[in-house]
Design a protein around this motif. Structure first.
Motif, short mmCIF file in Angstrom:
data_model
loop_
_atom_site.label_atom_id
_atom_site.label_comp_id
_atom_site.label_asym_id
_atom_site.label_seq_id
_atom_site.Cartn_x
_atom_site.Cartn_y
_atom_site.Cartn_z
N ARG A 1 0.86 -1.19 0.00
CA ARG A 1 0.00 0.00 0.00
C ARG A 1 0.89 1.23 0.00
O ARG A 1 2.08 1.17 0.34
N LEU A 2 0.31 2.36 -0.35
CA LEU A 2 1.02 3.63 -0.37
C LEU A 2 1.28 4.10 1.04
O LEU A 2 0.47 3.85 1.94
N ARG A 3 2.41 4.75 1.28
CA ARG A 3 2.71 5.30 2.59
C ARG A 3 3.27 6.70 2.40
O ARG A 3 3.57 7.10 1.29
N THR B 1 5.57 12.86 0.29
CA THR B 1 6.13 12.17 -0.87
C THR B 1 5.14 11.26 -1.59
O THR B 1 5.41 10.81 -2.69
N SER B 2 3.99 11.01 -1.01
CA SER B 2 3.07 10.03 -1.61
C SER B 2 2.43 10.53 -2.90
O SER B 2 1.93 9.72 -3.68
N PRO C 1 6.41 6.11 -2.31
CA PRO C 1 6.85 5.25 -1.21
C PRO C 1 5.77 4.22 -0.87
O PRO C 1 4.58 4.50 -0.99
N PHE C 2 6.20 3.03 -0.42
CA PHE C 2 5.25 1.95 -0.15
C PHE C 2 5.53 1.28 1.17
O PHE C 2 6.64 1.31 1.69
N LEU D 1 11.27 3.12 0.85
CA LEU D 1 11.39 4.57 0.84
C LEU D 1 11.85 5.02 -0.54
O LEU D 1 12.86 4.52 -1.06
N ALA D 2 11.14 5.96 -1.11
CA ALA D 2 11.48 6.46 -2.45
C ALA D 2 12.64 7.45 -2.39
O ALA D 2 13.35 7.62 -3.37
#
Length: 174
Positions: A53-55, A59-60, A66-67, A89-90
């Protein structure tokens, strides 16, 4: 079939949900495969089911997203930790991709701060290169991550013990 060659571990995620459509509210199932030439595949890599899922907040909404990953069972990925809960983390605001990694390594070296073990990986989502991500164990409040004493449970147990003692002295009825 395709295979991506990288000096970094490669994380393949396959899903019926497009990269851009993974949301924050609920997990979507993914087939996850973690490969690497540098690690022992019998003990540290993964090939199985997971959920994503998205986190994140700021930054989302960026193109590099980030996931949060949730594995079917606790697994030691790349020798980092044995847990079901992982994050990707992106590092979208850090083009060097070093800030978080340096701080995490520093915290581990001084030994007095909870740290997230991490490793950079190449992410391939539905056969599309998405960039280099930082795979980290998710910091959670529990005995194996951030061990915070639970005062609420301690107060409840103490109150129950006091009530039992008063009841045994016939000072109250339980």
């Amino acid at each position: 079939d395709s295979l991506y060659f990288s000096i970094l571990p490669v994380l393949y995620l396959e899903s019926g949900t497009a990269y851009e459509d993974v949301g924050r509210e609920s997990y979507v199932p993914v087939k996850m495969k973690l490969t690497s030439e540098a690690y022992d595949p019998s003990s540290q890599l993964y090939d199985g089911e997971a959920q994503i899922r998205l986190r994140g907040n700021s930054t989302s909404d960026l193109p590099k997203r980030p996931f949060k990953l949730r594995l079917e069972e606790k697994t030691d990925l790349l020798g980092l930790a044995e847990t079901r809960h992982w994050v990707l983390l992106a590092n979208a605001f850090d083009s060097t991709m070093l800030r978080n990694k340096l701080v995490y390594n520093f915290a581990e070296q001084i030994g007095s701060l909870p740290q997230m073990h991490s490793q950079h990986v190449t992410l391939i989502y539905n056969d599309t290169y998405q960039g280099v991500y930082q795979l980290c164990q998710q910091v959670r409040i529990d005995k194996t991550s951030v061990n915070i004493y639970d005062w609420e449970d301690a107060a409840k147990e103490t109150a129950e013990q006091i009530a039992q003692d008063l009841a045994s002295q016939k000072l109250i009825t339980v």
